[in-house]
Scaffold this motif. Sequence first.
Motif, mmCIF file in Angstrom:
data_model
loop_
_atom_site.group_PDB
_atom_site.id
_atom_site.type_symbol
_atom_site.label_atom_id
_atom_site.label_comp_id
_atom_site.label_asym_id
_atom_site.label_seq_id
_atom_site.Cartn_x
_atom_site.Cartn_y
_atom_site.Cartn_z
ATOM 1 N N PHE A 162 51.401 52.264 40.676
ATOM 2 C CA PHE A 162 51.729 50.409 41.643
ATOM 3 C C PHE A 162 53.179 51.474 43.075
ATOM 4 O O PHE A 162 51.882 50.865 43.838
ATOM 5 C CB PHE A 162 53.180 50.238 40.843
ATOM 6 N N GLU A 163 53.331 52.630 42.447
ATOM 7 C CA GLU A 163 54.273 52.319 43.967
ATOM 8 C C GLU A 163 53.430 52.996 44.669
ATOM 9 O O GLU A 163 53.604 53.043 46.464
ATOM 10 C CB GLU A 163 56.039 52.731 43.777
ATOM 11 N N LYS A 164 52.415 54.036 44.600
ATOM 12 C CA LYS A 164 51.664 53.661 45.525
ATOM 13 C C LYS A 164 50.183 53.438 46.064
ATOM 14 O O LYS A 164 49.820 53.971 46.922
ATOM 15 C CB LYS A 164 51.110 55.868 44.437
ATOM 16 N N VAL A 165 50.287 52.518 45.169
ATOM 17 C CA VAL A 165 48.680 51.759 45.741
ATOM 18 C C VAL A 165 49.331 50.537 45.968
ATOM 19 O O VAL A 165 48.272 50.216 46.766
ATOM 20 C CB VAL A 165 47.701 52.240 44.379
ATOM 21 N N GLY A 166 50.019 50.185 45.794
ATOM 22 C CA GLY A 166 50.300 48.745 45.890
ATOM 23 C C GLY A 166 50.075 47.816 44.765
ATOM 24 O O GLY A 166 49.542 48.468 43.668
ATOM 25 N N PHE A 167 50.833 46.614 44.189
ATOM 26 C CA PHE A 167 50.690 45.752 43.504
ATOM 27 C C PHE A 167 49.754 44.774 44.070
ATOM 28 O O PHE A 167 48.676 45.270 44.334
ATOM 29 C CB PHE A 167 52.543 44.820 43.855
ATOM 30 N N TYR A 168 50.351 43.804 43.273
ATOM 31 C CA TYR A 168 48.652 43.049 42.509
ATOM 32 C C TYR A 168 48.647 42.057 43.787
ATOM 33 O O TYR A 168 49.524 42.057 45.191
ATOM 34 C CB TYR A 168 49.077 41.764 42.237
ATOM 35 N N PRO A 169 46.966 41.641 44.669
ATOM 36 C CA PRO A 169 46.898 40.600 45.865
ATOM 37 C C PRO A 169 47.326 39.452 45.820
ATOM 38 O O PRO A 169 46.689 39.027 45.408
ATOM 39 C CB PRO A 169 45.365 40.937 45.966
ATOM 40 N N GLU A 170 48.595 39.795 46.977
ATOM 41 C CA GLU A 170 49.180 38.396 46.545
ATOM 42 C C GLU A 170 48.512 37.321 47.351
ATOM 43 O O GLU A 170 48.365 36.201 47.029
ATOM 44 C CB GLU A 170 51.028 38.728 47.578
ATOM 45 N N GLU A 171 47.582 37.691 48.505
ATOM 46 C CA GLU A 171 46.958 36.354 48.748
ATOM 47 C C GLU A 171 46.056 35.609 48.418
ATOM 48 O O GLU A 171 45.530 34.683 48.165
ATOM 49 C CB GLU A 171 46.101 36.750 50.299
ATOM 50 N N PHE A 172 45.005 36.613 46.896
ATOM 51 C CA PHE A 172 44.597 35.964 45.802
ATOM 52 C C PHE A 172 44.772 34.419 44.802
ATOM 53 O O PHE A 172 44.218 34.090 44.607
ATOM 54 C CB PHE A 172 44.097 36.591 44.866
ATOM 55 N N PHE A 173 45.840 34.665 44.757
ATOM 56 C CA PHE A 173 47.298 33.308 44.236
ATOM 57 C C PHE A 173 47.088 33.901 42.929
ATOM 58 O O PHE A 173 47.661 33.325 42.038
ATOM 59 C CB PHE A 173 46.458 32.026 44.878
ATOM 60 N N ARG A 213 40.681 25.351 39.792
ATOM 61 C CA ARG A 213 40.965 26.131 40.175
ATOM 62 C C ARG A 213 40.710 27.276 39.655
ATOM 63 O O ARG A 213 40.280 27.974 39.828
ATOM 64 C CB ARG A 213 42.579 26.018 39.169
ATOM 65 N N ALA A 214 40.119 27.395 38.200
ATOM 66 C CA ALA A 214 39.374 28.608 37.729
ATOM 67 C C ALA A 214 38.387 29.068 38.363
ATOM 68 O O ALA A 214 37.598 29.757 39.167
ATOM 69 C CB ALA A 214 39.449 28.517 36.071
ATOM 70 N N PRO A 215 37.673 27.786 38.673
ATOM 71 C CA PRO A 215 36.045 28.440 39.030
ATOM 72 C C PRO A 215 35.887 28.698 41.176
ATOM 73 O O PRO A 215 35.988 29.198 41.118
ATOM 74 C CB PRO A 215 35.094 26.728 39.326
ATOM 75 N N PHE A 216 37.263 27.515 41.180
ATOM 76 C CA PHE A 216 37.422 28.096 43.205
ATOM 77 C C PHE A 216 38.311 28.983 43.967
ATOM 78 O O PHE A 216 37.924 29.945 44.211
ATOM 79 C CB PHE A 216 38.575 27.230 43.570
ATOM 80 N N TYR A 217 39.013 29.412 42.547
ATOM 81 C CA TYR A 217 39.902 30.787 42.729
ATOM 82 C C TYR A 217 38.729 31.708 42.181
ATOM 83 O O TYR A 217 38.713 33.428 43.124
ATOM 84 C CB TYR A 217 41.086 30.798 42.094
ATOM 85 N N TYR A 218 38.210 31.791 41.469
ATOM 86 C CA TYR A 218 37.006 33.033 40.514
ATOM 87 C C TYR A 218 35.937 33.662 41.935
ATOM 88 O O TYR A 218 36.142 34.407 42.441
ATOM 89 C CB TYR A 218 36.359 32.646 39.559
#
Length: 299
Positions: A162-173, A213-218
Amino acid sequence: MITPLVSIVILCWNRKEDVLESLRRIRDIEYENIEIIVVDNCSTDGTQIAIEEQFPEVKLIKMFKNIGIEAYNIGFKNAKGKYIVILDDDSFPRRDSIGRMVEKFEEDEKLGVVAFDIRNYYQYDEIINKKIDEIDNNKAIVSNNYIMSFNGAGAGVRSDVFEKVGFYPEEFFLYCNEQDTSFRILDSGYKIQFFYDVVAYHKYSPKNRASWRAPFYYTRNAFWLIWKNYPFYFALRSTIHLMYDCIYHSMEQSTWIYIKAMISAFLYMNQIKGKRKPVQIHIVENLRIPFNLSFTFYK
């Protein structure tokens, strides 16, 4: 057995009874060196008070509002373990799974993620569980035809990965965060491997809990996933296919949600500015991404 510290990170939001049951199950884990971190996304159902009263051993991190999967990252950054176990608020590992997970990691330094066998809590089968105990712990289900992502209802990750590649993409929500992270993990040379004897249980709802939310964000995040990770030719081709699917399924299912998601992806694409890093072609060709999932919620 080697017992390095393992950090269990759970994200919850207004699922008090589920997260309390998960924490009770975690108390039964047959591995002593663990810390438990719960990040609460500003629940309003009494979750925070209940955890504080019933589980004083849990490190509870309280968000000031619902910030989506970004809250997971806060939990990851506070984790002190050599390995991190990711759970949903309605999932929990089988009591022997943490120890088995640690064994897998300790045996293979290139193993970046242990993907748990996620089983339906409502179809719990004691006979199957007994059989697992009799099977070789080190055997994994492997395919040479594809590589895989992982399910956030049960997965173990090396902290240093995680420290090397980064964590979850926060912009995805919400949604597609595991796939985006998997691209970066695999592109860094680590493996993501599924083990049938490392088990977690998840409360798959008997009723579809999907809302807009699910169909929109997916759907929106599928565009961003492609634009962030695919080489140009693959990104162009996949974008055209995804646009066609948005239009087709909107007409088929009499909904505007897919069109709205597609428009949102283009309008707010500045949120992924500077985050594009195309991965190796063989990863794009072999990593299974369920793009069609977003178009199944209204069928």
